[in-house]
Design a protein around this motif. Sequence first.
Motif, PDB file in Angstrom:
ATOM      1  N   HIS A  40       7.705   5.886  -3.099  1.00  0.00           N
ATOM      2  CA  HIS A  40       6.730   5.973  -2.020  1.00  0.00           C
ATOM      3  C   HIS A  40       5.386   6.361  -2.643  1.00  0.00           C
ATOM      4  O   HIS A  40       5.346   7.177  -3.569  1.00  0.00           O
ATOM      5  CB  HIS A  40       7.178   7.036  -1.014  1.00  0.00           C
ATOM      6  N   VAL A  41       4.294   5.763  -2.176  1.00  0.00           N
ATOM      7  CA  VAL A  41       2.957   6.048  -2.705  1.00  0.00           C
ATOM      8  C   VAL A  41       2.222   6.987  -1.767  1.00  0.00           C
ATOM      9  O   VAL A  41       2.180   6.754  -0.557  1.00  0.00           O
ATOM     10  CB  VAL A  41       2.142   4.746  -2.888  1.00  0.00           C
ATOM     11  N   GLU A  42       1.669   8.058  -2.324  1.00  0.00           N
ATOM     12  CA  GLU A  42       0.828   8.987  -1.576  1.00  0.00           C
ATOM     13  C   GLU A  42      -0.524   9.063  -2.265  1.00  0.00           C
ATOM     14  O   GLU A  42      -0.616   8.982  -3.488  1.00  0.00           O
ATOM     15  CB  GLU A  42       1.433  10.389  -1.546  1.00  0.00           C
ATOM     16  N   ARG A  43      -1.569   9.232  -1.471  1.00  0.00           N
ATOM     17  CA  ARG A  43      -2.919   9.397  -2.010  1.00  0.00           C
ATOM     18  C   ARG A  43      -3.414  10.794  -1.668  1.00  0.00           C
ATOM     19  O   ARG A  43      -3.301  11.224  -0.533  1.00  0.00           O
ATOM     20  CB  ARG A  43      -3.839   8.336  -1.425  1.00  0.00           C
ATOM     21  N   ASP A  69       0.796  -1.227   0.000  1.00  0.00           N
ATOM     22  CA  ASP A  69       0.000   0.000   0.000  1.00  0.00           C
ATOM     23  C   ASP A  69       0.832   1.281   0.000  1.00  0.00           C
ATOM     24  O   ASP A  69       0.330   2.344  -0.334  1.00  0.00           O
ATOM     25  CB  ASP A  69      -0.938   0.023   1.210  1.00  0.00           C
ATOM     26  N   ARG A  70       2.097   1.190   0.375  1.00  0.00           N
ATOM     27  CA  ARG A  70       2.932   2.393   0.508  1.00  0.00           C
ATOM     28  C   ARG A  70       4.099   2.470  -0.460  1.00  0.00           C
ATOM     29  O   ARG A  70       4.820   3.460  -0.485  1.00  0.00           O
ATOM     30  CB  ARG A  70       3.442   2.493   1.939  1.00  0.00           C
ATOM     31  N   ASN A  71       4.312   1.427  -1.266  1.00  0.00           N
ATOM     32  CA  ASN A  71       5.456   1.394  -2.171  1.00  0.00           C
ATOM     33  C   ASN A  71       5.074   0.822  -3.526  1.00  0.00           C
ATOM     34  O   ASN A  71       4.246  -0.090  -3.604  1.00  0.00           O
ATOM     35  CB  ASN A  71       6.570   0.526  -1.573  1.00  0.00           C
ATOM     36  N   ALA A  72       5.708   1.359  -4.555  1.00  0.00           N
ATOM     37  CA  ALA A  72       5.469   0.874  -5.913  1.00  0.00           C
ATOM     38  C   ALA A  72       6.791   0.862  -6.673  1.00  0.00           C
ATOM     39  O   ALA A  72       7.750   1.532  -6.287  1.00  0.00           O
ATOM     40  CB  ALA A  72       4.476   1.775  -6.627  1.00  0.00           C
TER      41      ALA A  72
END
Length: 98
Positions: free
Chosen positions: A94-97, A45-48
């Motif tokens: 890092h993934v941000e929404r 959910d936090r990394n791609a």
Amino acid sequence: MIVECTPEGGVRLAEPFDFRNFKLVLKGTTGVRPASIESITFVDDRNALVPIDLVPALPGRPDDAAWEAAYADMIEQARRHGWIDANANAIRAHVERK
């Protein structure tokens, strides 16, 4: 540098001259954890993993040799820090929404 994904499926490069930060921003109602966007692989959910070759092909990328050289240097720095997945030829983001 930010790879932005919109709910409509658009992917673009924002802040292309910020070579010290790299993240994936999911805007609007983009799914909680999409399986794949433009060949981007979600690790959790936090990394791609963003393909190294995808970034220079995105809208918003400056079209000059100085940018290309700085991007190549950013990739090498990321490799030294262990942020490159050699098998996927991708950089960890890092993934941000929003």
